[in-house]
Write an enzyme that holds these catalytic residues in place. Structure first.
Site, short mmCIF file in Angstrom:
data_model
loop_
_atom_site.label_atom_id
_atom_site.label_comp_id
_atom_site.label_asym_id
_atom_site.label_seq_id
_atom_site.Cartn_x
_atom_site.Cartn_y
_atom_site.Cartn_z
N LYS A 14 2.58 0.50 16.19
CA LYS A 14 3.75 0.46 15.33
C LYS A 14 3.91 1.76 14.54
CE LYS A 14 5.95 -2.23 11.68
NZ LYS A 14 5.83 -3.31 10.71
N GLN A 15 2.80 2.26 14.01
CA GLN A 15 2.91 3.41 13.09
C GLN A 15 1.60 4.17 13.07
OE1 GLN A 15 3.22 0.09 10.18
NE2 GLN A 15 2.60 1.65 8.71
N TRP A 55 0.83 -1.21 0.00
CA TRP A 55 0.00 0.00 0.00
C TRP A 55 0.86 1.26 0.00
CZ3 TRP A 55 -1.75 2.72 4.94
CH2 TRP A 55 -0.82 2.55 5.97
N ASP A 56 2.15 1.08 0.28
CA ASP A 56 3.10 2.20 0.30
C ASP A 56 2.94 3.06 -0.95
OD1 ASP A 56 3.91 0.01 1.93
OD2 ASP A 56 5.98 0.70 1.97
N GLU A 104 0.43 -2.71 12.73
CA GLU A 104 0.48 -4.18 12.60
C GLU A 104 0.73 -4.90 13.92
OE1 GLU A 104 3.51 -4.59 9.62
OE2 GLU A 104 2.08 -4.36 7.97
C1 BGC Z 1 4.81 -1.57 7.50
C2 BGC Z 1 3.79 -1.62 6.40
C3 BGC Z 1 4.50 -1.42 5.09
C4 BGC Z 1 5.62 -2.42 4.91
C5 BGC Z 1 6.43 -2.15 3.65
C6 BGC Z 1 5.87 -2.61 7.25
O1 BGC Z 1 6.85 -2.53 8.24
O2 BGC Z 1 4.20 -1.78 8.75
O3 BGC Z 1 2.83 -0.62 6.61
O4 BGC Z 1 3.59 -1.53 4.05
O5 BGC Z 1 6.49 -2.35 6.01
O6 BGC Z 1 7.02 -0.89 3.67
#
Ligand code: BGC
Length: 775
Positions: free
Chosen positions: A598-599, A344-345, A486
């Site tokens: 996490k984010q 999704w980035d 996550e």
């Molecule tokens: C992140 C995801 C991301 C992926 C690739 C993961 O660590 O939590 O949101 O899509 O890395 O960058």
């Protein structure tokens, strides 16, 4: 000055980081920033976009092509290698090698040119200087060119061994088999052809090399390489120059090996005829156009200026500007990490940059999702759902490369069950959102008609089948999902996910209306094969539950019962870790029972739907979630930067902005999750840096109809200036501390509506306006 990224001295610890930092690329090929004398142990890689391979039961990942730039130079039999010369400049050679007197590696961002300069002091007292320049041609997508020059302070014998090395770095390889080397009849080019293991696709690397006055050299063939050896009597002060023209073709599009080989050899030979200077000129011209369309200046902050340019550079070198069959992987073209997969980035963190600067690339990125729709439908069907469930980790077919066991436990080495693949359903909404963004920004309906509307519709169908109608509360809910955070898997009613699903349903309805007006047959065909009606989608849209701000605190709960989790501080949580690489999420990770995320999750929603929430809500949620966010993903910091700017606190956002913008310059990011290596470049953060500057600090918001500017510059920034393209018009925007100025190009198709503060005005083609603003 702020076009050059430079590093002096040689530190073997930095080899992997510099390989990322000094990369060159052209959207089709990515070449890591390694040195000519490096090999697989130093992670040399030439990644071909969209070419994947799987060996046995290991992970599928991108193919690393044979290294066409492999070159070793010897002075009187001693290799000129920084690896042999010891770790520190001037420290004397390790193991009797030469002394490295000076060493520098740099990138000229303006021309996308990698440069190195190393000075070796040899045992015989001679000082030998090796300089090189390389670029991945922006004009010829198959071509990498390198010029190497060696100059000595004394007369002596130079031996140069240069060619193509097929013994390459692989994470889950080897991916190439049956290497066949050839030297063409004229002796002009050598080539190495090999086949991928899974699909048997041919790949050829051809090289034409020139050393003026030295003929063709002596051919050296080994099992996995083909090189030429030149013996040269070097004269003091007279540089010897080697130019290598390397062309790479593959059978990705079904071309047979004969054609692949011929094309590569021909391209290398043609390049050689054109010569280095001409090739560099056409390459640099292309880059000038890229920068014209995107370069940003920041007055008062040199560090931010360079970091932003560098972020844009990283995006440009991986942008698929020629193909709608590939998108941008989470680690760009920097290697095989994360399986070379698209996440999704792309839609949520990189698309904005391209929408505002090169909408053609944005279209390609979204067409990739159209072409991979079948894979998304297969995934939905596999889980028993309707419509399209996009891959969490997408490769060339759109089937999910994400495994059910993506992380190994650091203590036991055992695979851990993770739910990225099964439960990060927001991906389908992110794709639909991206499609609509393209339409809104460009006004170009072609993407919708060429499959974009169908993608949005299929994503909406997926959510209709995934959603749950809660009869007691008389509302739709989205249960059992993983949001961007996550560390908390399988939660109910994740605010971000529910809000994105609502947006997806809206997009599907609007896109289908456009389709009905423009292509009734296709519209009817889609409905005919659908078990869901537009009315049902509308009903779900209208009655979908989206967690709202609490009336008193303004806080939005990240998911049902999030507040019931332990409210531990981040340092306390980290103190509980038993291993530095321990995964905080998964079934039993230390963060899972706590509020540590996490984010950016709720805060990301507040950014995306900023018009729906007032400032106090944004402030309250930023303040609540910020200390609880680990920023364990490089996607997080830019969001906190933007929401800080949006709430009028740009200086709170500034450190987050710098963290995002410098991520690939400093190399300071997580390298391991469990025992999984995740190093490489960070295009989402690169896109995030651009977003934080333009959408955050300049406060630009475009809804397809009007542009709104609400600047909030960090203290150090006196002004910023940048170009944007909106609905086919080109503009230059300058934001200073007191006013904004917009210049609309004469050729623009229509005036633009602009809102600054309480003022709404129109900027006609060829005109400029200057408006004061109050923060
Ligand atoms: C992140 C995801 C991301 C992926 C690739 C993961 O660590 O939590 O949101 O899509 O890395 O960058």
């Amino acid at each position: 000055m702020s076009w050059i990224v430079r590093e002096s001295g040689f530190d073997p610890e930095q080899i992997a980081h510099h390989g990322n930092k000094f990369m060159v690329g052209n959207g089709v090929l990515g070449y890591r920033g390694t040195l000519e004398e490096f090999g697989k142990s130093e992670l040399t890689a030439t990644i071909v976009a969209g070419l994947y391979d799987k060996v046995g039961e290991q992970w599928r990942e991108p193919v690393n092509a044979p290294n066409g730039l492999a070159t070793t130079v010897y002075w009187e039999g001693t290799p000129l290698s920084v690896l042999e010369a010891g770790p520190r400049v001037g420290a004397g050679g390790g193991g009797g090698g030469p002394e490295l007197v000076a060493h520098e590696q740099s990138l000229d961002l303006r021309r996308a040119l990698h440069q190195r300069r190393s000075v070796f002091r040899m045992a015989d007292g001679a000082e030998v200087t090796m300089t090189s320049e390389r670029f991945c041609s922006a004009a010829r997508s198959e071509l990498i060119v390198c010029r190497l020059s060696i100059e000595s302070s004394r007369d002596g014998e130079l031996t140069i061994v240069t060619g193509i090395d097929g013994d390459v770095w692989d994470i889950n390889g080897p991916h190439l088999e049956r290497m066949e080397s050839e030297s063409d009849a004229t002796g002009e080019a050598v080539s190495l052809t090999a086949w991928t293991q899974e699909l048997g696709l041919p790949l050829t690397v051809a090289e034409a090399a020139d050393i003026v006055g030295e003929g063709r050299g002596e051919l050296v063939r080994e099992e996995t390489s083909i090189c030429r050896r030149f013996h040269i009597n070097s004269r003091a002060g007279e540089p010897v120059e080697l130019v290598k023209y390397v062309a790479i073709f593959s059978g990705q599009d079904g071309a047979p090996v004969g054609d692949v080989r011929t094309a590569a050899v021909k391209s290398a030979a043609v390049a050689r005829q054109l010569g280095y200077d001409r090739l560099l000129r056409e390459h640099a011209d292309r880059w000038e156009r890229k920068w014209d369309a995107s370069d940003m200046t920041i007055e008062g902050d040199e560090e931010a200026q360079l970091a932003l340019r560098y972020s844009m550079y990283q995006l440009h070198i991986i942008a698929p500007d020629r193909s709608e069959r590939v998108s941008i992987p989470a680690r760009g073209l920097s290697g095989q990490v994360y399986k070379g997969a698209v996440f999704w980035d792309t839609e949520m963190f990189m698309l904005s940059f391209f929408l505002h600067t090169e909408p053609e690339v944005a279209r390609n990125l979204m067409m990739y999702r159209v072409h991979t729709l079948d894979g998304a439908k297969r995934k939905a069907a596999e889980y028993g759902y309707d419509g399209a469930f996009y891959a969490w980790e997408s490769q060339e077919t759109g089937d999910d490369a994400c495994t059910l066991f993506n992380v190994n436990d650091v203590f036991t080495g055992r695979p851990m069950r993770t739910y990225f693949r099964d439960k990060q359903v927001h991906i389908s909404a992110d794709v639909a959102y991206g499609i609509w963004q393209y339409y809104a920004f460009t006004g170009d309906v072609s993407l919708l008609l060429d499959g974009g509307a169908e993608v949005a519709w299929e994503c909406a169908k997926f959510f209709y089948s995934y959603g749950y109608f809660n009869p007691r509360k008389r509302r739709y809910e989205i249960l059992d999902v993983t949001g961007p955070d996550e560390y908390h898997e399988r939660v109910n009613n994740n605010a971000f996910t529910n809000r994105m699903v609502k947006a997806c349903l809206r997009v599907a309805m609007d896109a289908m209306e456009i389709l009905r007006d423009r292509d009734l047959r296709r519209y009817e065909a889609l409905l005919a094969e659908s078990t869901v009606s537009p009315d049902q989608i509308r009903d779900m849209h209208d009655r979908l539950y989206v967690p709202q701000p609490d009336a008193e605190s303004g806080l939005i709960e990240q998911f049902d019962r999030y507040y019931a989790l332990e409210d531990v501080s981040l340092p306390d949580l980290k103190a509980r870790m038993l291993h530095p690489h321990e995964y905080l999420g998964g079934g039993n990770g230390p963060a899972t029972t706590t509020q540590i995320l996490k984010q950016a999750d709720v805060v990301l929603m507040l950014h995306l739907f900023k018009g729906d929430y007032d400032r106090s809500v944004k402030q309250a949620n930023w303040a609540y979630y910020e200390p609880r966010t680990e920023h364990g993903s490089s996607l997080s910091a830019c969001i906190y930067a933007m929401v800080a700017a949006d709430t009028g606190s740009p200086d709170w956002g500034y450190p987050y902005f710098m963290r995002t913008a410098t991520i690939d310059l400093t190399g300071e990011s997580k390298q391991y999750v469990g025992d999984l290596y995740i190093g490489g470049t960070h295009p989402a953060a690169n896109g995030g840096a651009w977003m934080a500057a333009i959408l955050g600090f300049a406060g630009l918001r475009y809804d397809g109809n009007k542009a709104v500017l609400r600047p909030a510059l960090p203290s150090a920034w006196q002004a910023m200036e940048f170009p944007v393209r909106l609905r086919g018009g080109s503009y230059r925007i300058r934001v200073s501390r007191e006013e904004v100025a917009i210049f609309a190009q004469a050729g623009n198709p229509e005036p633009m509506r602009l809102v600054v503060g309480d003022l709404e005005l129109s900027v006609a083609p060829g005109h400029d306006v200057c408006v004061p603003y109050v923060r």
